[in-house]
Design a protein around this motif. Sequence first.
Motif, PDB file in Angstrom:
ATOM      1  N   CYS A  92       4.371   1.067  -4.470  1.00 43.18           N
ATOM      2  CA  CYS A  92       3.501  -0.045  -4.065  1.00 43.18           C
ATOM      3  C   CYS A  92       4.230  -1.375  -4.183  1.00 43.18           C
ATOM      4  O   CYS A  92       4.127  -2.236  -3.306  1.00 43.18           O
ATOM      5  N   VAL A  98       0.855  -1.193   0.000  1.00 47.39           N
ATOM      6  CA  VAL A  98       0.000   0.000   0.000  1.00 47.39           C
ATOM      7  C   VAL A  98       0.890   1.241   0.000  1.00 47.39           C
ATOM      8  O   VAL A  98       1.831   1.348   0.797  1.00 47.39           O
ATOM      9  N   ILE A 144      -7.406   3.541   2.176  1.00 48.13           N
ATOM     10  CA  ILE A 144      -6.619   2.307   2.109  1.00 48.13           C
ATOM     11  C   ILE A 144      -7.536   1.092   2.040  1.00 48.13           C
ATOM     12  O   ILE A 144      -7.349   0.194   1.208  1.00 48.13           O
ATOM     13  N   SER A 166      -4.487  -3.793  -8.962  1.00 44.17           N
ATOM     14  CA  SER A 166      -4.261  -2.595  -8.154  1.00 44.17           C
ATOM     15  C   SER A 166      -5.514  -1.730  -8.179  1.00 44.17           C
ATOM     16  O   SER A 166      -6.349  -1.833  -9.082  1.00 44.17           O
ATOM     17  N   VAL A 207      -7.686  -1.631  -1.014  1.00 44.62           N
ATOM     18  CA  VAL A 207      -7.347  -3.046  -0.820  1.00 44.62           C
ATOM     19  C   VAL A 207      -8.509  -3.934  -1.241  1.00 44.62           C
ATOM     20  O   VAL A 207      -8.330  -4.920  -1.975  1.00 44.62           O
ATOM     21  N   PHE A 233       2.832  -1.100   4.476  1.00 46.75           N
ATOM     22  CA  PHE A 233       2.392   0.254   4.169  1.00 46.75           C
ATOM     23  C   PHE A 233       3.595   1.178   3.989  1.00 46.75           C
ATOM     24  O   PHE A 233       4.494   1.224   4.829  1.00 46.75           O
ATOM     25  N   ILE A 276       0.958  -7.869   4.366  1.00 49.59           N
ATOM     26  CA  ILE A 276       0.684  -6.538   3.839  1.00 49.59           C
ATOM     27  C   ILE A 276       1.693  -5.572   4.444  1.00 49.59           C
ATOM     28  O   ILE A 276       2.177  -5.791   5.564  1.00 49.59           O
ATOM     29  N   ALA A 305      -4.455   6.898  -1.927  1.00 48.61           N
ATOM     30  CA  ALA A 305      -3.899   5.652  -1.395  1.00 48.61           C
ATOM     31  C   ALA A 305      -4.085   4.585  -2.457  1.00 48.61           C
ATOM     32  O   ALA A 305      -5.171   4.443  -3.034  1.00 48.61           O
ATOM     33  N   ARG A 306      -3.026   3.834  -2.716  1.00 45.58           N
ATOM     34  CA  ARG A 306      -3.066   2.826  -3.761  1.00 45.58           C
ATOM     35  C   ARG A 306      -2.625   1.489  -3.206  1.00 45.58           C
ATOM     36  O   ARG A 306      -1.666   1.420  -2.426  1.00 45.58           O
ATOM     37  N   ALA A 307      -3.314   0.423  -3.587  1.00 49.20           N
ATOM     38  CA  ALA A 307      -2.962  -0.936  -3.171  1.00 49.20           C
ATOM     39  C   ALA A 307      -2.590  -1.757  -4.391  1.00 49.20           C
ATOM     40  O   ALA A 307      -3.241  -1.675  -5.437  1.00 49.20           O
TER      41      ALA A 307
END
Length: 579
Positions: A502, A18, A65, A39, A69, A88, A86, A25-27
């Motif tokens: 990421c 993340v 977030i 993603s 996700v 961050f 996971i 916010a990108r996962a």
Amino acid sequence: MASDLDIPYRPKHYYIGVDVGTGSARALIIDDEGNSIASAAKTIGEWQPQPGMHEQSVSEIWGSICYAVKEALLQGDVQPESVRSIAFAATCSLALFTHDTDEPVAAGGSESADKNHNVILWMDQRAMSETEAINKTQHELLKYFGGSLSVLMELPKILWLKHHMPEAEFRRCKFYDLHDAVTFIATGNQHFPCTKMCAQDALPIGVDGTAKGWNRDFLEAVQLGILADEDFKRVGGVCRHGRAPSAGTSAGNLSEKSARDLGLHADVVVAVGTIDSYSGWVGTAGLNFDSQQNSPLHSRMAVIAGTSACYIVASRSPVFAKGIWGPYKDWVLPGYWMSEGGQVATGMLLQHVIEVHPAYDAALKLANGSGSSIYNFLDKHLEKMRSKSGALDISYLGRNYFYYGDLYGNRSPIADPSMTGTVVGLTGDKSIDNLAIQYYGVLEFLALQLRHVISAMNENGTEIKSRVISGSVSNNANLARLIATSCDMPVITPRQAGSSTCFGAAILAATASTKTLTGDTDLWSVMHNLGQHGDVRYPEKGTLLKSLLEVKYIIYLEQCERQRVFRDMIEKAVSYHQD
């Protein structure tokens, strides 16, 4: 011949990285071979209560977030039970909570009523006077920041809060790097256990001027000794000795609540994350590319270029240089010293110069009509101009345009926040042609200033011979060509260049799945084994572009120096009358 039934089934495992950026916010989900599966992203709001002040909300960030996700899981058809870990990464921003009740604390001090605005964003410049006060101490540890702290760092912001909050309220605060705050929410883990590193005499240096990593002597010298009191209870993400665990180690498992929020199971391991720029280094330094045997790790500079830009290199020995943050030993990779330069604005500078031009609206309309971004449109327009004029190269079109773009001050290599922009070659032309030339002038400046930074670093002991460039600006072919030729070094671009931060966080997650706080899993091996493939652009030799850039670098240095000379001349004239 063996049939498919004879091959033992090995279930896929997935890892989630993340990236909490400035605006979203990108996962990203990767599998155990390093393939990107899916993603998703969600925007994050920002408040600017006063000029120079930028604030966000941890609770809104956490919501973004969780959305990203869950959306990535859905898009990738990934079952929650197959996710192992996971991690961050986040901007180098400061998050505020109470140390006794974990409630958010307003980032505006006594001047703010909304406690949910509890993040001071990295770009916030409220702490100018506090930065000057810290730098005036001339403490020996300031050498780890190129000689002085930046107003963008967290430590001056904490001192600002001390000056703008009631004492009792300030004493209740707990200060987190943003990635540590998110990790804390994910795990509910308030304290990290001590490790064998705690037997060392001195703390490591507070990377990028963050709240953690300082010894009591320095903190007392800058009026923040309270941070070391009571076993560092006012600093998040550290053990009772004030030490932070290494990135890629385990911070614990998801709490039941956080697992529900994220759509995952509570047995998912949460890795210790890091600042976004260093996560970008993790995601790119292990790239696989042609002739990589000629580019050992210590010779690769990671260029993470988005809104701003960070330039990171891992050296085999400590390197000190003005305007270069670090060296930080063992910060990410054991046995290496991390050094970092940067530009305050890259994508932000391009956006600004384009949007203030009179032809911007007309160009944007044409770009939208052709289904391309404004940047791709301008790149194509430059080529049309070259073809129409019969020029040998598009660089010829702007041969008499000289742009120096420190509009937001200079971070590296001269570390002067008072620097501004200068231009030679302005005309009254309001056309799209002129917009394209001004846009290209910014690209030239970005490449020339990167050469300036690399030269300063190599003169002081680094061994940079190639650059791995990633981030939202990295897909610009003209910029990659200018950087390669200006710096006379290859530029390697990941094939998924926009997701390097990421991807780096996902690598940290994968490492933590098999690594405990006292474990020995080799992060470099994971970086290399899961690393993406990159494409190489080599510098041009003997071309018109090379000749022009050699001359323009001399002019760039002159613009940089003369601006400071002019300011000194004016200051002397003014001071004569003030005296």
